[in-house]
Design an enzyme around this catalytic site. Structure first.
Site, PDB file in Angstrom:
ATOM      1  N   GLU A 113       0.834  -1.209   0.000  1.00  0.00           N
ATOM      2  CA  GLU A 113       0.000   0.000   0.000  1.00  0.00           C
ATOM      3  C   GLU A 113       0.865   1.253   0.000  1.00  0.00           C
ATOM      4  OE1 GLU A 113      -1.346   1.900   3.327  1.00  0.00           O
ATOM      5  OE2 GLU A 113      -0.891   0.314   4.761  1.00  0.00           O
TER       6      GLU A 113
ATOM      7  N   VAL B 214      -5.429   0.394   2.904  1.00  0.00           N
ATOM      8  CA  VAL B 214      -5.592  -1.062   2.833  1.00  0.00           C
ATOM      9  C   VAL B 214      -6.843  -1.404   2.022  1.00  0.00           C
ATOM     10  CG1 VAL B 214      -6.114  -3.128   4.218  1.00  0.00           C
ATOM     11  CG2 VAL B 214      -4.331  -1.520   4.962  1.00  0.00           C
TER      12      VAL B 214
ATOM     13  N   ASP C 211     -17.258   4.920  14.087  1.00  0.00           N
ATOM     14  CA  ASP C 211     -16.166   5.264  13.178  1.00  0.00           C
ATOM     15  C   ASP C 211     -15.411   3.975  12.837  1.00  0.00           C
ATOM     16  OD1 ASP C 211     -14.009   6.213  11.800  1.00  0.00           O
ATOM     17  OD2 ASP C 211     -13.418   7.706  13.290  1.00  0.00           O
TER      18      ASP C 211
ATOM     19  N   LYS D  52      -4.185  -0.943  13.604  1.00  0.00           N
ATOM     20  CA  LYS D  52      -3.451   0.203  14.118  1.00  0.00           C
ATOM     21  C   LYS D  52      -3.728   0.363  15.610  1.00  0.00           C
ATOM     22  CE  LYS D  52      -5.556   2.856  11.291  1.00  0.00           C
ATOM     23  NZ  LYS D  52      -6.046   4.023  10.533  1.00  0.00           N
TER      24      LYS D  52
END
Ligand code: PSU
Ligand code: MN
Length: 298
Positions: A23, A104, A134, A155
């Protein structure tokens, strides 16, 4: 869909040689300059040294490009006009002729369309802390795109248990590379169980093949812990993250700016230890993805 390929990638795809997608959001918006460009080159080199072909994905003046040249990598690493392109941004970038780095989600979508089966990255997006509405577009993309995604979990800025649940609900198998628990990005374990531990590329390839034989369309997530000499203790990461999140709120950072902001603040607050760990895990994941790509049937 019109796509531009580098000669290296089009040759590999044509002759059914192994390819690993990479990516570009991590280059444009995840790492600071000059570590970002150094890492972009290094990841490509690692993939080649391990017998596979790197296919970094990006968008240049609206043109979707798979396999980038040096000039294109430099643009991603340095140009302030490069947008962060997730799935929803793809048609806009193409029609308006924007340049963009792919997340991604967007990389998975494009790599699959190009006929690539393996994709290496650092951390996927997921469900955010505090705001469970979110949810990164990475998750629904993984639920509908049959890729093997090699990463170190989600993450660190995310709600990891909620992200783990989301993966389970949407039928995305989570494998652990020589581990029983999902990694937590900078730390080797989140305490959340994987669905299956795997200890060889042959085992991973067998699970990918079984998915394809069944016609399942979801991705498989292969989670790989950060190399231990770069691991950061969870409490240290949490402390730095809390501080970064408080600063983000004070400065009213929102939406897709959130992750890049938090990552750079955390690096600042940790004397670049989070940055070193991030680069180490990216390199390690690229190597493992390359090894596995040699065993995946095309
Ligand atoms: N993980 C990192 N650094 C990053 C990203 C993930 O450690 O830069 C990027 C990836 O490209 C991922 C994207 O797809 O962030 C997710 O962004 P969002 O949460 O806005 O969907
Ligand atoms: Mn979001």
């Amino acid at each position: 869909m019109k796509m531009n390929f580098s000669e290296e990638v089009s040759g590999a795809l044509h002759f059914e040689r192994p390819v690993v997608a990479l990516e570009s959001t991590v280059i444009a918006h995840g790492l600071p300059y000059p570590q970002n460009i150094e890492t972009a080159y290094k990841l490509e080199r690692i993939v080649r040294e391990n017998g596979s072909t790197p296919a970094t994905v990006g968008i240049f003046d609206g043109e979707i490009t798979v396999g980038l040249n040096d000039e294109q990598l430099e643009i991603l690493a340095t140009s302030p006009v490069v947008k962060k392109v997730s799935r929803r941004d793809l048609p806009i970038a193409a029609a308006r002729k924007y340049s963009g780095a792919t997340t991604v989600a967007a990389t998975s979508f494009l790599a699959h369309a190009a006929g690539i089966k393996v994709f290496a990255t650092g951390g996927i997006g997921g469900v955010h802390r505090g705001d469970l509405t979110d949810v990164s577009a990475d998750l629904p993309e993984l639920a509908q795109t049959p890729m093997l995604v090699v990463c170190s979990g989600a993450k660190i800025v995310l709600d990891l248990p909620a992200t783990r649940e989301w993966l389970e609900t949407h039928g995305i198998p989570v494998l652990g590379w020589h581990c029983n628990n999902m990694p937590a990005f900078y730390s080797r374990s989140s305490g959340l169980a994987v669905d299956q531990r795997v200890d060889s590329s042959r085992e991973v390839a067998a699970i990918v093949k079984a998915r394809d034989d069944m016609g399942l369309q979801n991705a498989i997530l292969l989670t790989v812990p950060v190399p231990d000499q770069f691991e950061l203790p969870t409490d240290e990461v949490e402390a730095v993250l809390k501080e970064a999140m408080a600063l983000a709120e004070k400065e009213n950072v929102k939406g897709k700016e959130t992750t890049p902001y938090l990552l750079s603040k955390m690096s600042e607050l940790s004397n670049d230890k989070t940055l070193a760990a991030n680069i180490a895990l990216l390199e390690n994941n690229a190597r493992i993805a390359a090894e596995i790509s040699l065993r995946i049937e095309r």
